[in-house]
Write an enzyme that holds these catalytic residues in place. Sequence first.
Site, PDB file in Angstrom:
ATOM      1  N   GLU A 192       0.803  -1.233   0.000  1.00 46.27           N
ATOM      2  CA  GLU A 192       0.000   0.000   0.000  1.00 46.27           C
ATOM      3  C   GLU A 192       0.833   1.280   0.000  1.00 46.27           C
ATOM      4  O   GLU A 192       0.614   2.183   0.805  1.00 46.27           O
ATOM      5  CB  GLU A 192      -0.978  -0.034   1.186  1.00 46.27           C
ATOM      6  CG  GLU A 192      -1.878  -1.264   1.158  1.00 46.27           C
ATOM      7  CD  GLU A 192      -2.766  -1.433   2.393  1.00 46.27           C
ATOM      8  OE1 GLU A 192      -2.759  -0.561   3.270  1.00 46.27           O
ATOM      9  OE2 GLU A 192      -3.465  -2.455   2.470  1.00 46.27           O
ATOM     10  N   GLU A 244      -6.133 -10.722  -1.489  1.00 45.81           N
ATOM     11  CA  GLU A 244      -6.925 -10.562  -0.256  1.00 45.81           C
ATOM     12  C   GLU A 244      -8.416 -10.520  -0.594  1.00 45.81           C
ATOM     13  O   GLU A 244      -9.159  -9.662  -0.112  1.00 45.81           O
ATOM     14  CB  GLU A 244      -6.521  -9.268   0.474  1.00 45.81           C
ATOM     15  CG  GLU A 244      -5.036  -9.170   0.765  1.00 45.81           C
ATOM     16  CD  GLU A 244      -4.647  -7.927   1.570  1.00 45.81           C
ATOM     17  OE1 GLU A 244      -5.531  -7.214   2.094  1.00 45.81           O
ATOM     18  OE2 GLU A 244      -3.429  -7.662   1.673  1.00 45.81           O
TER      19      GLU A 244
HETATM   20  O1  9MR Z   1      -7.450  -8.410   8.286  1.00 43.88           O
HETATM   21  C1  9MR Z   1      -6.518  -7.589   9.003  1.00 43.88           C
HETATM   22  C2  9MR Z   1      -7.132  -7.132  10.306  1.00 43.88           C
HETATM   23  O2  9MR Z   1      -7.322  -8.237  11.180  1.00 43.88           O
HETATM   24  C3  9MR Z   1      -6.243  -6.104  10.964  1.00 43.88           C
HETATM   25  O3  9MR Z   1      -6.885  -5.578  12.111  1.00 43.88           O
HETATM   26  C4  9MR Z   1      -5.950  -5.000   9.985  1.00 43.88           C
HETATM   27  C5  9MR Z   1      -5.091  -3.972  10.680  1.00 43.88           C
HETATM   28  O4  9MR Z   1      -4.224  -3.287   9.944  1.00 43.88           O
HETATM   29  O5  9MR Z   1      -5.327  -5.535   8.827  1.00 43.88           O
HETATM   30  C6  9MR Z   1      -6.171  -6.406   8.128  1.00 43.88           C
HETATM   31  O6  9MR Z   1      -5.552  -6.869   6.951  1.00 43.88           O
HETATM   32  C7  9MR Z   1      -5.249  -5.874   5.962  1.00 43.88           C
HETATM   33  C8  9MR Z   1      -4.043  -6.341   5.201  1.00 43.88           C
HETATM   34  O7  9MR Z   1      -2.996  -6.611   6.086  1.00 43.88           O
HETATM   35  C9  9MR Z   1      -3.606  -5.302   4.177  1.00 43.88           C
HETATM   36  N1  9MR Z   1      -4.695  -4.941   3.298  1.00 43.88           N
HETATM   37  C10 9MR Z   1      -5.962  -4.601   3.930  1.00 43.88           C
HETATM   38  C11 9MR Z   1      -6.346  -5.722   4.892  1.00 43.88           C
HETATM   39  C12 9MR Z   1      -7.718  -5.467   5.480  1.00 43.88           C
HETATM   40  O8  9MR Z   1      -7.659  -4.320   6.275  1.00 43.88           O
END
Ligand code: 9MR
Length: 379
Positions: A165, A270
């Site tokens: 990102e 994802e």
């Molecule tokens: O699914 C993840 C969630 O449990 C966490 O709280 C969150 C915090 O940053 O991150 C989520 O995963 C993210 C991923 O690492 C990067 N792309 C977006 C995903 C959804 O937020």
Amino acid sequence: MQSRRTALKAILFAGVTGPVLVVNFPAAAQAATSLKEAYKGDFLIGAAINEAQITGKDARGDAIVEAQFNSISPENALKWEHVHPLPGKYDFVIPDQYVAFGEKNGMFIVGHTLVWHNQVPDWVFHDDKGDLLARDALLARMRDHIHTVVGRYKGRIQSWDVVNEALNEDGSLRQSLWYKIIGEDYIAKAFEYAHEADPQVQLTYNDYSLENAAKRNGAIALVTKLQAEGVPIMSVGLQGHDGLDWPTVEQQDATIAAFAKLGVKVVISELDIDVLPKATKEQTADVTLNIAQNPALNPYPNGLPDSVQQQLAKRYADLFGVFLKHRDAVTRVTFWGVTDADSWRNDWPVKGRTAYPLLFDRAGQPKPAYEAVIKVASR
Ligand code: 9MR
């Protein structure tokens, strides 16, 4: 696919040799194949797994993962704040179990993620006095982190999301502390360090909403520049935090085609599809959003109406149709979670909603969307 055809052949053959039993295929038998079997030869099918699944506490979730998927991603376990919470202190207890789980099941194991602006502790960017680090000091920290984490799982983790990102919605580079302190070559450096630590591992740039033209163009420019500099970038991850009407099939198609043309592999990294009312104007996966709960934003607290189940199924089928069309470029499609109960969507961007973005429901049962995805593969 193979197993369905074999099953069908067996039934036809039985018809020749003996009295024909017209089997009214029960739902369980229809689901006898699995996602990974259905897409064998096309691309890997992955799931992000959480701590309960990694540690074996969620036995039901693990059974689904083992039966259905041939790749895993760590939903949170390998993020900086978990694996490297304090200077010089690494914690590999959960990550070691994560990798062992994948190895036990012969899975393609993904590392997520090395350099991100979220879930990275503040100390990373500051010195003992609390001042921002200088470029060289932050590069040294980044190198140490990448070498330690990638090095530990060298030859065992097959693919790393190196930078996550880094782009704004308009395609410019995000003004993160990585960018501000190191400069724009922080991305190239991260890839170089990861490649040094494991020269065989697949290295990915991962982001959301790259299906929107402005951001996609920014990513294309970034990948092109990295390639021109000889940086070992091998794939682009399209996160795929989708909705019922975004991205359009045309946007998805054009986006995969655009990256394939650059000669990198494409990963749907994802995937989930939101059916709840949109709480933000923009299509985003910015994890810092937190919008107030209200009943209009949570319309299905007691179950998803059949009409919406069908919409979700059709939407999944349409997207998998695009992924299959690009099976030469797409190497993996990973769902962000196992069942609806696991999904981050229940708490983002509004806390405490009842979300339905995945293929397995809260009881661990396959949804109509699961059948639809399997059906696309049997084209
Ligand atoms: O699914 C993840 C969630 O449990 C966490 O709280 C969150 C915090 O940053 O991150 C989520 O995963 C993210 C991923 O690492 C990067 N792309 C977006 C995903 C959804 O937020």
